[in-house]
Scaffold this active site. Structure first.
Site, PDB file in Angstrom:
ATOM      1  N   GLU A  67      -4.776  11.531   1.767  1.00 33.90           N
ATOM      2  CA  GLU A  67      -5.815  10.816   1.933  1.00 33.90           C
ATOM      3  C   GLU A  67      -5.846  10.105   3.262  1.00 33.90           C
ATOM      4  O   GLU A  67      -6.883   9.467   3.761  1.00 33.90           O
ATOM      5  CB  GLU A  67      -5.400   9.367   1.044  1.00 33.90           C
ATOM      6  N   ARG A  86       1.990   7.499  10.262  1.00 29.78           N
ATOM      7  CA  ARG A  86       1.925   6.327   9.478  1.00 29.78           C
ATOM      8  C   ARG A  86       3.120   5.304   9.827  1.00 29.78           C
ATOM      9  O   ARG A  86       4.287   5.708   9.508  1.00 29.78           O
ATOM     10  CB  ARG A  86       2.088   6.661   7.868  1.00 29.78           C
ATOM     11  N   SER A 105      -2.242   0.502   4.669  1.00 27.57           N
ATOM     12  CA  SER A 105      -1.445   1.403   5.527  1.00 27.57           C
ATOM     13  C   SER A 105      -1.763   1.084   6.914  1.00 27.57           C
ATOM     14  O   SER A 105      -2.891   1.088   7.118  1.00 27.57           O
ATOM     15  CB  SER A 105      -1.804   2.774   5.071  1.00 27.57           C
TER      16      SER A 105
END
Lengths: 452, 808
Positions: free
Chosen positions: A217, A286, A274
């Protein structure tokens, strides 16, 4: 206007050539490494190591090719050789199955030749007709007509890009529909990202005889976002910011392009949040996430006010006043807390007034909804700002469906970034808020069939 | 935000009138009010903390040498013991519910006798609300102090003065509380105060601190939002609900989105992806418990994340958490700890792959790596609830210069951790007024680190942490309880002329037994439970009831009789060859050390057979090889050049000091080694005090030219250790002693006795040579160490790098 048009054409052409240059090996690698949106700690620890999600993504091998102009030339060269031959069959979908919403992008070709028309099988036609002639599907599906990209060239074909969303809860219905319409006979690859690509994989296979191509994603998000910024929004830039964010009177929305987007801090606010530090299209990490996201806003609003939808919750919030719910600095200190340079109007304690029974008993639902929205938004802003400072990045891009029809939050985020950083940080927003993952998934489809 | 006035006001005022009739026991709660001054008060949302300074008159045993002319008349006695009144300073801190504030103020007004106090320092959100009441009741001017400034001042004070103040909370460990050793330098640190909002303050020095950030999502959010969601009014009840709930029915987890966990890849399905994410999609009802739990996780995680982000930005690893959200609540300490552990590790692993090689290299230097990377630990404070009051008090007491002194927690007068924890006893908290107390004594001497500690920041005096070692804890608690009768008996016997001594001794018995019972259930009440803390608590309780020195007469008698043998003992040693003499000297110290009233096995023998002699003790000693035996190395070392200066921590009076230690000291002096004899400042069991030792040494000097010359040339120096404990904490030593030790380039430290060399300091590593000598006079301990009763520990250690490294 003409000028804008030409920009789009130019961009459109480029985008049609666009392909992503990472091979299958990276795909499988990333598909596993990246986690869900906003994954956070659960205190009911079951041990284990939950920390791998933060690995920075470096795509090896083809990394150089993707950067700068040599990559573009390369793309151009390779496109002319292969697009026509390896173009995937219609229909072209990209799907992002999130925790709350499913985002679907559909490319409707408008350059269909008579020959193609004849060859087109009946259920492909009916899918196209069904999707393009409706703006609502079933009880909960919606096509965001205002977001449609017209006359877009992708993979050598011209068409319109449609943006559709429906609740993840309706996934079983959707899979059922795929079975009814005999979707599997079309031999298309269904590119899907988001957690649901994993969760519903078995159902797609068992119930609809469909094989999903699962995609990471965060990869999709970045790819989709950069693509959308490049092609623009029907002659306008995709990106905007608020001019004078600290002044509610003169604060105005201002369009812009992400000419040189890197590095950027990308804050994706879905059900959870996120936060990514993006250094190039293929190099990002991330940084962190928080579980206080759009899902929290809606979940708390439902519990506190009895509302049922995001729209309802936002509608209520727009009418409410959070200062009846939150305790401000001035409520405690009678004014500014000068020792620490805190303004009297700053929130000292979210929901702080609700400690008292009297105020609890008389508070309005609208005020509660507003306070919930402000609390969640400020918190995201605060974490994002800290990450930006820690990562030394000045550009903070906010995306995700939490920001849909949510000017309260976008303005608040813009204000928070500007105010607390003393003008160092700029908050940027994108018109297609939550659809970038789905767009990224579609781009993967257009890429996969190129190399047999 | 700092803690602020957040009380459910209707609720509070109801209690207010209801609890007026409470009767306060004066000798237990607001003690020493007669001489109280410098009041300070911290009124929070639900608890009031009152602070004052008092002078305590208590009896101390003094020894005084008879002057020369009167010597004949004094008969055999070596010195005179007198019990004198001495005035010391004490700080009192009392914590009680706001509901009792009026009653308490009335009580104070009635008992405050002699004070020229004009103002009361006040802080906390409630200070404003109760200002009028304070001024009316006490007729004192309320002087408001900034909350955060008070908090930081208080925090610095407890971190500096109370050992084991900070702890790590680990819910599932053997001991939930892991106490931290006092750091030589407490700065810099981060204080995260979770009141109704959150303030994150960076503290760089005593006066330099800065609020670097904060969050509006804090205790008030938990309380306010929790009350809305669950219709539960009280904060404590909300926490109780939360501790019973399941957050997974309310929160959207990773596995709810992804369909499962990705354990093999490090992403577990149990992580929360979206707090309250499920309550948006379902029409179903959620239980109060589940919602409260979800809310607790949401807020704790959020605060933990912000704290980690700020700690990382400012490169700080010590993060203390406080505020009413934390205050003694295991539930929130657990969730905050969990969050900090999660995020600090997440940040450590979030480095770009290009930095992986750094991690690999750093793996070798693990500690440096962690330090550099800034792994954050969530730390909590035992006296967190008192910080504001302590700080406000310090602001008002600046002219007394409280920060110039060292202070010690008085175990007799302090309630200990969790005395009013709602989780421990919810009904008690809800129904009646519970008063929590902290008392701190001003120590006569300023205490500092011994510079010869190898690593002061990792030095732990105590050998066994009874908080973690359950069988050892059982044994020692039993042991102290069994010994109580004897202690009471001796206390009474030490004051034969005082009629009420029996009554006081019974009060002592009651108090100490109660402490032991508390420690059975809450071994963490005063920091790590150790043999030392049990001994110290007993001394504090004895002092509390004016038994300053129960052993004074016994010590006097033993000193008298031992002195008579001194010359004979020295003569017989001089007849030996050098090598024989070295061994005899060591055996003498060890045999002398058998004479110890502090050890149960021995006090039985001593009690029944007063003739138990020095020679008999030598026969009791274990033959070589001893349990721990590095005598050969020691002897070898003695053949080399003499030590520059030896620091000798002595133990018991009587035979031990006179026939064991003094000849040994004499030999050192003869070798050309200077000697610093460190003895206790105040009495503890039959340990020789500095006052007694001064007199003894004079008497010995009169008989022994070697000792006399040593004193005269200043090569033999007697200095008090700053301690009144049978054990020894090398990180809290008298400043003068520490200074002399440094100035004389001390290159040998000798520690004698079970209390100082086994219960404490057994594992202490010094940067110079050290010699630890003790006889194990407790069969259980002997058994544990693999020996038997009267086994000998003779531990001679040379620091890595050799004995010569510190010669200069």
């Amino acid at each position: 206007m003409d000028k804008a048009k030409s920009t789009v054409d130019k961009k459109g052409t480029t985008s049609g050539l666009f392909r992503v240059n990472n091979g299958p090996s990276q795909r499988s690698y990333n598909g596993h490494i990246n986690g869900c949106v906003g994954a956070l700690a659960s205190a009911s620890s079951s041990g284990g190591n939950q920390y791998e999600t933060n690995t920075r993504h470096m795509h090896r091998g083809d990394n150089v090719e993707c950067n700068g102009s040599p990559a573009k030339k390369s793309r151009l060269r390779r496109r002319t050789e292969s697009t026509r031959r390896h173009r995937p069959p219609f229909p072209w979908f990209g799907m992002d199955i999130g925790g709350t919403l499913v985002k679907l992008v559909y490319f409707e070709p408008v350059d269909i030749t008579a020959e193609e028309e004849q060859e087109e099988v009946e259920n492909l036609k009916s899918i196209r007709r069904y999707l393009t002639s409706n703006v609502a599907y079933g009880k909960t599906g919606v096509r965001d007509v205002h977001l449609e990209l017209r006359n877009l060239t992708m993979c050598g074909r011209t068409g319109n890009l449609h943006f559709i969303r429906f609740p993840t809860q309706a996934m079983p219905l959707f899979i059922h529909m795929g079975r009814e319409k005999n979707f599997s006979s079309l031999h298309t690859t269904l590119c899907a990202t988001g957690g649901g690509a994993y969760k519903f994989e078995d159902d797609f296979r068992a119930l609809a005889n469909l094989e999903l191509l699962k995609l990471d994603e965060l990869d999709c998000l970045i790819r989709g976002l950069l693509f959308m910024d490049r092609v623009g929004f029907n002659g306008h830039p995709e990106c905007y910011y608020f001019h004078n964010p600290s002044d509610t009177q003169s604060c105005v929305k201002q369009q812009c392009t992400l000419d040189n987007p890197f590095p950027m801090l990308l804050v994706n606010i879905g059900s959870g949040v996120s936060i990514l530090a993006v250094y190039s299209e293929d190099d990002y990490k991330r940084v962190t996430g928080t579980s206080l996201g759009g899902g929290t806003f809606l979940g708390l609003c439902c519990l506190l006010t009895g509302c049922e939808t995001f729209e309802e919750a936002l509608e209520m919030a727009s009418k409410g006043d959070s200062t009846n719910v939150d305790k401000l600095v001035k409520d405690i200190y009678g004014g500014d807390y000068e020792r620490f340079g805190l303004q009297g109007s700053a929130v000292a304690s979210s929901f702080g007034h609700m400690m008292g029974k009297e105020k609890r008993d008389t508070i309005s639902k609208e005020d509660l909804a507003r306070a919930t929205l402000v609390t969640i938004t400020n918190n995201i802003g605060s974490i994002a700002r800290m990450c930006a400072v820690n990562e030394k990045i000045e550009r903070v891009v906010f995306v995700g469906n939490f920001l849909r029809i949510n000017t309260v939050s976008t303005k608040l985020l813009a204000y928070a970034m500007d105010f607390w950083s003393k003008g160092q940080l700029r908050a940027l927003f994108l018109e297609h808020e939550g659809y970038f993952g789905a767009v990224g998934a579609l781009m993967e489809l257009l890429k996969t069939t190129e190399d047999p | 935000m700092a803690e602020c006035s957040q009380a459910d006001s209707g609720d509070a005022s109801r209690h207010h009138t209801m609890d007026k009739s409470i009767i306060l026991p004066p000798d237990e709660i607001f003690r020493n009010l007669e001489n109280a001054k410098r009041f300070a008060i911290d009124i929070g949302g639900s608890l009031t903390k009152l602070a004052y300074y008092s002078t305590v008159q208590h009896k101390v045993a003094k020894v005084r040498s008879f002057d020369h002319s009167a010597k004949e008349a004094a008969g055999d006695k070596l010195y005179e013991i007198s019990v004198q009144e001495e005035v010391t300073a004490r700080l009192h801190f009392i914590k009680f519910e706001n509901a009792y504030i009026e009653t308490c103020l009335d009580f104070i007004k009635d008992h405050l006798v002699n004070t020229d106090t004009k103002v009361i320092k006040a802080t906390g959100g409630g200070a404003h609300k109760f200002k009028e009441l304070l001024e009316r009741k006490l007729r004192l001017k309320v002087d408001k102090e900034d909350e955060m400034t008070c908090l930081i001042k208080g925090c610095n004070f407890v971190l500096r003065n109370i050992p084991h103040e900070a702890f790590v909370y680990a819910k599932h460990a053997d001991s939930e509380f892991r106490f931290q050793t006092t750091q030589p330098d407490i700065f810099p640190y981060l204080l995260v105060n979770i009141g109704s909002g959150v303030s994150i303050v960076k503290v760089e020095s005593e006066d330099k601190f800065e609020r670097i950030g904060g969050s509006s999502i804090g205790g008030g959010t938990f309380w306010g939002l929790g009350a809305l969601l669950t219709k539960t009014k009280r904060f404590d009840e909300l926490l109780q609900l939360a501790s019973k709930g399941q957050h997974t029915s309310v929160d959207m987890l990773v596995k709810d989105i992804y369909g499962g966990s990705y354990g093999s890849l490090g992403l577990t399905g149990d992580l929360i992806a979206s707090s309250f994410g499920k309550s948006a999609t379902a029409d179903k009802e959620f239980s109060k418990e589940d919602m409260a739990k979800s809310l607790l996780h949401m807020i704790s995680n959020d605060i933990g994340q912000l704290a980690c982000l700020y700690a990382k930005l400012h490169q700080l690893s010590r993060v203390y958490f406080g505020g009413f959200f934390i205050r003694g609540h295991p539930v929130t300490m657990h969730t905050i700890t969990y969050s900090i552990n999660f995020f600090t590790k997440a940040m450590l692993t979030s480095s770009p792959k290009t930095d992986v090689h750094i991690a690999v290299v750093s793996h070798i230097y693990n500690e440096t790596f962690l330090c550099v990377q800034g792994e954050v630990q969530a730390l909590f404070l035992r006296h967190e609830g008192y910080l504001g009051a302590i700080g406000a008090f310090l602001k008002g007491a600046e002219e007394d210069n409280p920060n110039q002194y060292s202070w010690g927690e008085n175990y007799a007068g302090s309630s200990g951790l969790m005395s009013i924890s709602p989780e421990m006893n919810p009904m008690q908290r809800a129904r009646s007024g519970t008063f929590d107390m902290l008392e701190m004594d001003r120590l006569e001497r300023q205490l500092v680190n011994l510079h010869l500690l190898q690593d002061p920041s990792s030095y732990i005096p105590d050998t066994v942490d009874l908080t973690e070692d359950a069988p050892a804890r059982e044994y020692w608690l039993d042991c102290f309880e069994e010994a109580l009768d004897g202690v009471v008996k001796r206390a009474v016997a030490s004051q034969p002329d005082m009629a009420e001594s029996v009554e006081r001794a019974e009060k002592f018995r009651h108090k100490y037994r109660h402490k032991l019972q508390t420690l059975r259930h809450q071994p963490f009440a005063y920091g790590s439970l150790t043999v030392r803390s049990l001994l110290d608590t007993r001394e504090h309780c004895l002092n509390e009831f004016n038994f300053p020195d129960p052993y004074s007469k016994i010590k006097q008698k033993e000193n008298d009789s031992a002195l008579k043998y001194y010359q004979k003992a020295v003569r017989s040693l001089e007849e030996l060859s050098w090598e024989q003499r070295q061994f005899a000297l060591v055996r003498g110290v060890l045999a002398g050390n058998v004479f110890d009233w502090g050890a149960k096995a021995v006090s039985d023998v001593l009690d029944s057979d007063p003739e138990f002699g020095f020679e008999e003790a030598k026969r009791q000693l274990e033959e070589r090889p001893w349990l721990v035996d590095s005598y050969d190395q020691w002897l070898q070392r003695l053949k080399g050049r003499p030590h520059k200066c030896a620091l000798f921590f002595v133990d018991n009076s009587g035979v031990d000091i006179i026939l064991g230690v003094m000849p040994f000291v004499r030999e050192l002096l003869s070798r050309g080694t200077e000697v610093v004899l460190a003895s206790n400042s105040g009495p503890a069991l039959n340990d020789v005090t500095n006052g007694e030792l001064q007199i003894l040494t004079e008497r010995i000097a009169a008989m022994d030219p070697v000792i006399q010359a040593g004193l005269k040339d200043d090569r033999l120096t007697l200095i008090q250790s700053g301690s009144s404990s049978p054990c020894l904490d090398l990180s809290r030593l008298d400043k003068v002693l520490a200074m002399v030790v440094r100035e004389r380039h001390t290159d040998l430290v000798i520690i004698e006795g079970m209390g100082r060399a086994i219960h404490t300091n057994y594992y202490a590593t010094l940067s110079c040579e050290s010699l630890k000598m003790a006889v194990i006079k407790n069969s259980w301990l002997a058994d544990r160490l693999g020996g038997k009763l009267f086994s000998v520990v003779f531990k001679y250690e040379v620091p890595a790098g050799g004995a010569h490294a510190n010669a200069v």
